[in-house]
Design a protein around this motif. Structure first.
Motif, PDB file in Angstrom:
ATOM      1  N   ALA A 172     -11.260   3.801  -4.792  1.00 25.58           N
ATOM      2  CA  ALA A 172     -10.117   3.475  -5.649  1.00 25.58           C
ATOM      3  C   ALA A 172      -8.888   4.262  -5.228  1.00 25.58           C
ATOM      4  CB  ALA A 172     -10.460   3.764  -7.113  1.00 25.58           C
ATOM      5  N   ASN A 173      -9.088   5.534  -4.859  1.00 25.64           N
ATOM      6  CA  ASN A 173      -7.958   6.356  -4.418  1.00 25.64           C
ATOM      7  C   ASN A 173      -7.319   5.799  -3.150  1.00 25.64           C
ATOM      8  OD1 ASN A 173      -8.009   8.252  -6.490  1.00 25.64           O
ATOM      9  ND2 ASN A 173      -9.478   9.571  -5.431  1.00 25.64           N
ATOM     10  N   ARG A 174      -8.162   5.315  -2.244  1.00 22.69           N
ATOM     11  CA  ARG A 174      -7.618   4.734  -1.019  1.00 22.69           C
ATOM     12  C   ARG A 174      -6.827   3.449  -1.328  1.00 22.69           C
ATOM     13  NH1 ARG A 174      -9.050   6.418   4.060  1.00 22.69           N
ATOM     14  NH2 ARG A 174     -10.637   8.057   4.190  1.00 22.69           N
ATOM     15  N   ALA A 175      -7.294   2.689  -2.304  1.00 20.27           N
ATOM     16  CA  ALA A 175      -6.553   1.486  -2.695  1.00 20.27           C
ATOM     17  C   ALA A 175      -5.178   1.865  -3.259  1.00 20.27           C
ATOM     18  CB  ALA A 175      -7.350   0.686  -3.722  1.00 20.27           C
ATOM     19  N   VAL A 176      -5.143   2.902  -4.070  1.00 23.79           N
ATOM     20  CA  VAL A 176      -3.865   3.375  -4.612  1.00 23.79           C
ATOM     21  C   VAL A 176      -2.989   3.915  -3.486  1.00 23.79           C
ATOM     22  CG1 VAL A 176      -2.760   5.046  -6.148  1.00 23.79           C
ATOM     23  CG2 VAL A 176      -4.838   3.878  -6.882  1.00 23.79           C
ATOM     24  N   TYR A 177      -3.605   4.626  -2.536  1.00 20.89           N
ATOM     25  CA  TYR A 177      -2.856   5.137  -1.392  1.00 20.89           C
ATOM     26  C   TYR A 177      -2.221   4.000  -0.600  1.00 20.89           C
ATOM     27  CZ  TYR A 177      -1.956   7.109   3.217  1.00 20.89           C
ATOM     28  OH  TYR A 177      -1.359   7.459   4.405  1.00 20.89           O
ATOM     29  N   ARG A 178      -2.958   2.922  -0.397  1.00 23.20           N
ATOM     30  CA  ARG A 178      -2.392   1.767   0.318  1.00 23.20           C
ATOM     31  C   ARG A 178      -1.237   1.157  -0.469  1.00 23.20           C
ATOM     32  NH1 ARG A 178      -7.970   0.978   1.467  1.00 23.20           N
ATOM     33  NH2 ARG A 178      -8.196  -0.476  -0.267  1.00 23.20           N
TER      34      ARG A 178
ATOM     35  N   ASN B 198       0.725   2.810  -2.577  1.00 23.01           N
ATOM     36  CA  ASN B 198       1.836   3.749  -2.455  1.00 23.01           C
ATOM     37  C   ASN B 198       2.521   3.628  -1.099  1.00 23.01           C
ATOM     38  OD1 ASN B 198       1.318   4.734  -5.004  1.00 23.01           O
ATOM     39  ND2 ASN B 198       0.317   6.614  -4.310  1.00 23.01           N
ATOM     40  N   THR B 199       1.709   3.462  -0.054  1.00 18.58           N
ATOM     41  CA  THR B 199       2.269   3.335   1.294  1.00 18.58           C
ATOM     42  C   THR B 199       3.116   2.066   1.413  1.00 18.58           C
ATOM     43  OG1 THR B 199       0.388   4.537   2.243  1.00 18.58           O
ATOM     44  CG2 THR B 199       1.708   3.200   3.744  1.00 18.58           C
ATOM     45  N   ALA B 200       2.605   0.970   0.852  1.00 17.63           N
ATOM     46  CA  ALA B 200       3.353  -0.285   0.901  1.00 17.63           C
ATOM     47  C   ALA B 200       4.656  -0.171   0.104  1.00 17.63           C
ATOM     48  CB  ALA B 200       2.496  -1.422   0.344  1.00 17.63           C
ATOM     49  N   LEU B 201       4.587   0.457  -1.066  1.00 24.18           N
ATOM     50  CA  LEU B 201       5.786   0.653  -1.887  1.00 24.18           C
ATOM     51  C   LEU B 201       6.790   1.539  -1.177  1.00 24.18           C
ATOM     52  CD1 LEU B 201       7.211   0.245  -4.644  1.00 24.18           C
ATOM     53  CD2 LEU B 201       6.027   2.315  -5.429  1.00 24.18           C
ATOM     54  N   ASP B 202       6.290   2.566  -0.513  1.00 29.86           N
ATOM     55  CA  ASP B 202       7.166   3.475   0.223  1.00 29.86           C
ATOM     56  C   ASP B 202       7.854   2.745   1.374  1.00 29.86           C
ATOM     57  OD1 ASP B 202       8.095   6.258   0.795  1.00 29.86           O
ATOM     58  OD2 ASP B 202       7.019   5.888   2.671  1.00 29.86           O
ATOM     59  N   ASP B 203       7.077   1.973   2.126  1.00 31.18           N
ATOM     60  CA  ASP B 203       7.643   1.249   3.261  1.00 31.18           C
ATOM     61  C   ASP B 203       8.690   0.220   2.817  1.00 31.18           C
ATOM     62  OD1 ASP B 203       6.061   2.664   5.009  1.00 31.18           O
ATOM     63  OD2 ASP B 203       4.504   1.120   5.148  1.00 31.18           O
TER      64      ASP B 203
ATOM     65  N   VAL C  95      10.372   0.052  -0.310  1.00 33.58           N
ATOM     66  CA  VAL C  95      11.451   0.423  -1.237  1.00 33.58           C
ATOM     67  C   VAL C  95      11.904   1.874  -1.087  1.00 33.58           C
ATOM     68  CG1 VAL C  95      12.116   0.609  -3.677  1.00 33.58           C
ATOM     69  CG2 VAL C  95      10.625  -1.256  -2.929  1.00 33.58           C
ATOM     70  N   ILE C  96      10.964   2.816  -1.199  1.00 30.65           N
ATOM     71  CA  ILE C  96      11.357   4.219  -1.345  1.00 30.65           C
ATOM     72  C   ILE C  96      11.916   4.792  -0.045  1.00 30.65           C
ATOM     73  CG2 ILE C  96      10.571   6.512  -2.011  1.00 30.65           C
ATOM     74  CD1 ILE C  96       8.399   5.165  -3.689  1.00 30.65           C
ATOM     75  N   LYS C  97      11.220   4.591   1.066  1.00 33.77           N
ATOM     76  CA  LYS C  97      11.716   5.117   2.341  1.00 33.77           C
ATOM     77  C   LYS C  97      13.058   4.501   2.728  1.00 33.77           C
ATOM     78  CE  LYS C  97      10.491   5.662   7.214  1.00 33.77           C
ATOM     79  NZ  LYS C  97       9.471   5.386   8.254  1.00 33.77           N
ATOM     80  N   PRO C  98      13.237   3.170   2.649  1.00 30.67           N
ATOM     81  CA  PRO C  98      14.568   2.617   2.954  1.00 30.67           C
ATOM     82  C   PRO C  98      15.654   3.169   2.043  1.00 30.67           C
ATOM     83  CG  PRO C  98      12.918   0.879   2.961  1.00 30.67           C
ATOM     84  CD  PRO C  98      12.236   2.097   2.420  1.00 30.67           C
ATOM     85  N   SER C  99      15.344   3.361   0.767  1.00 33.84           N
ATOM     86  CA  SER C  99      16.326   3.927  -0.159  1.00 33.84           C
ATOM     87  C   SER C  99      16.705   5.341   0.264  1.00 33.84           C
ATOM     88  CB  SER C  99      15.776   3.939  -1.583  1.00 33.84           C
ATOM     89  OG  SER C  99      15.502   2.631  -2.033  1.00 33.84           O
ATOM     90  N   ALA C 100      15.697   6.124   0.685  1.00 39.36           N
ATOM     91  CA  ALA C 100      15.959   7.485   1.130  1.00 39.36           C
ATOM     92  C   ALA C 100      16.804   7.492   2.401  1.00 39.36           C
ATOM     93  CB  ALA C 100      14.641   8.221   1.365  1.00 39.36           C
ATOM     94  N   GLU C 101      16.559   6.552   3.300  1.00 37.47           N
ATOM     95  CA  GLU C 101      17.334   6.491   4.537  1.00 37.47           C
ATOM     96  C   GLU C 101      18.794   6.126   4.253  1.00 37.47           C
ATOM     97  OE1 GLU C 101      13.714   5.185   7.602  1.00 37.47           O
ATOM     98  OE2 GLU C 101      15.000   3.658   6.679  1.00 37.47           O
ATOM     99  N   VAL C 102      19.005   5.201   3.333  1.00 37.07           N
ATOM    100  CA  VAL C 102      20.374   4.858   2.937  1.00 37.07           C
ATOM    101  C   VAL C 102      21.054   6.054   2.274  1.00 37.07           C
ATOM    102  CG1 VAL C 102      21.761   3.410   1.395  1.00 37.07           C
ATOM    103  CG2 VAL C 102      19.895   2.392   2.717  1.00 37.07           C
TER     104      VAL C 102
ATOM    105  N   ILE D 208      -7.577  12.803  -7.386  1.00 40.46           N
ATOM    106  CA  ILE D 208      -7.114  11.457  -7.716  1.00 40.46           C
ATOM    107  C   ILE D 208      -5.789  11.184  -7.008  1.00 40.46           C
ATOM    108  CG2 ILE D 208      -8.297  11.214  -9.935  1.00 40.46           C
ATOM    109  CD1 ILE D 208      -5.761  12.116 -11.321  1.00 40.46           C
ATOM    110  N   MET D 209      -5.595   9.937  -6.637  1.00 38.25           N
ATOM    111  CA  MET D 209      -4.327   9.498  -6.050  1.00 38.25           C
ATOM    112  C   MET D 209      -3.600   8.694  -7.119  1.00 38.25           C
ATOM    113  SD  MET D 209      -2.284   9.387  -3.353  1.00 38.25           S
ATOM    114  CE  MET D 209      -3.325   9.882  -1.969  1.00 38.25           C
ATOM    115  N   LEU D 210      -2.455   9.207  -7.571  1.00 38.24           N
ATOM    116  CA  LEU D 210      -1.710   8.548  -8.628  1.00 38.24           C
ATOM    117  C   LEU D 210      -0.771   7.496  -8.054  1.00 38.24           C
ATOM    118  CD1 LEU D 210      -0.684  11.660 -10.764  1.00 38.24           C
ATOM    119  CD2 LEU D 210      -2.544  10.044 -11.224  1.00 38.24           C
ATOM    120  N   PRO D 211      -0.630   6.357  -8.719  1.00 35.55           N
ATOM    121  CA  PRO D 211       0.362   5.372  -8.279  1.00 35.55           C
ATOM    122  C   PRO D 211       1.762   5.997  -8.265  1.00 35.55           C
ATOM    123  CG  PRO D 211      -1.118   4.411  -9.912  1.00 35.55           C
ATOM    124  CD  PRO D 211      -1.401   5.892  -9.891  1.00 35.55           C
ATOM    125  N   VAL D 212       2.484   5.788  -7.212  1.00 38.66           N
ATOM    126  CA  VAL D 212       3.862   6.260  -7.004  1.00 38.66           C
ATOM    127  C   VAL D 212       3.919   7.776  -6.790  1.00 38.66           C
ATOM    128  CG1 VAL D 212       6.228   6.333  -7.882  1.00 38.66           C
ATOM    129  CG2 VAL D 212       4.771   4.369  -8.401  1.00 38.66           C
TER     130      VAL D 212
END
Length: 240
Positions: free
Chosen positions: A32-38, A40-45, A47-54, A141-145
Motif C-alpha cells: 500500500a505504501n508503494r502505491a501511495v508513493y507512486r 505521490n510521484t505522479a502528482l509531483d511530476d 503538478v508540484i515539481k513544475p510549480s516549483a520550477e516556475v 507509512i507513506m502519506l499521500p502528498v
C-alpha cells in the motif's frame, strides 16, 4: 509444466523475500505504501515539481529567502510548544526570542534578524516529543502528498496543527489566503528539496527503499538532537 512450477517457486521466494525485507524495515504495509508513493510521484511530476520550477524561475533568490524565513518564523510557535513539552528550557527561551525578534524587527519574519544576532534555531515537532516521552515509532507509512512518515509522526503531524498560527483562529484558517500560504510553503519546500531528490533518484536502485531509509535516519538524528536540519532535505511536503 516444469517452467510453470519453476516460475511459481521463484514468485513465492520473491514474495517471501519482500515480506522479510518489509518486516526488517518495519514496513508491514509496503504494498500500500508503494502505491501511495507512486501516486505521490505522479502528482509531483504533474503538478508540484513544475510549480516549483516556475517558482524558482520567476522569483529572485532574495525573495525566496524571505519566503523561507517567513515560513520558518510562522512555525516557531509549534517548535516552542514542543521544546516546552520536551523539558528544554533554554531551547524554549531561544525559540520564543527568535519568534519575537523576527516578527517585530524582521518584518513578520521575512528577515532572520535573530540568527544574525546569534540566537540559536531549533527544530522540534510533536513526533519528536512523543519519542522523547518513550513512544515507539510504529510502522512506517507513506502519506499521500506529505510523503514518508510513521504512525507516531503521523499523530505528531496532526497535533502540530494546533499551535500553528494559521490554526489560531477558526474564522480565517480556512480562508483562501491561508491556503495560499500553505501552498506557497509546499512549493518553496519542494524547490529547496530539488537537489536532494535528484541525487536520491539518480543514485538509488529503488528510490522507495532509499527514501524510507533516509527518513528513518534523519528522524533518529533529529530525536537525538543531532543534525536537526537533515529532515529538511527529504522529499516531504509540510502541511502548513
Amino acid at each position: 509444466m516444469a517452467r510453470l512450477a519453476t516460475a511459481g517457486i521463484a514468485l513465492a521466494l520473491a514474495a517471501c523475500a519482500t515480506s522479510e525485507s518489509a518486516r526488517e524495515a518495519n514496513d508491514p504495509f509496503e504494498p500500500a505504501n508503494r502505491a501511495v508513493y507512486r501516486f505521490n510521484t505522479a502528482l509531483d511530476d504533474a503538478v508540484i515539481k513544475p510549480s516549483a520550477e516556475v517558482y524558482v524561475a520567476m522569483t529572485p533568490r532574495p525573495a525566496r529567502t524571505g519566503v523561507r524565513n517567513f515560513m520558518d518564523n510562522l512555525n516557531q510557535p509549534v517548535v516552542f510548544a514542543n521544546t516546552v513539552l520536551q523539558g528544554k528550557p533554554r531551547a524554549s527561551v531561544e525559540t520564543f526570542g527568535r519568534f519575537a525578534v523576527n516578527t517585530i524587527f524582521g518584518i513578520g519574519g521575512l528577515f532572520d534578524v535573530a540568527s544574525a544576532a546569534g540566537v540559536a534555531e531549533h527544530r522540534e515537532d510533536f513526533g519528536q516529543t512523543l519519542a522523547v516521552w518513550g513512544f515507539g515509532e510504529g510502522p512506517y507509512i507513506m502519506l499521500p502528498v506529505f510523503g514518508p512518515s510513521n504512525v507516531r509522526d503521523g499523530f505528531g503531524r496532526l497535533a502540530d496543527r494546533y499551535p500553528h498560527p494559521l490554526q489560531w483562529n477558526a474564522d480565517y484558517s480556512g480562508e483562501e489566503w491561508a491556503w495560499a500560504v500553505r501552498g506557497l510553503n509546499g512549493v518553496d519546500l519542494r524547490a529547496r528539496s530539488q537537489d536532494a531528490i535528484s541525487s536520491l533518484e539518480a543514485a538509488a536502485i529503488d528510490p522507495y527503499v532509499q527514501i524510507r531509509s533516509a527518513y528513518r535516519q534523519a528522524r533518529e538524528q533529529a530525536i537525538a538532537d543531532g543534525d536537526e536540519a537533515a529532515f529538511e532535505d527529504l522529499p516531504d511536503f509540510d502541511e502548513y
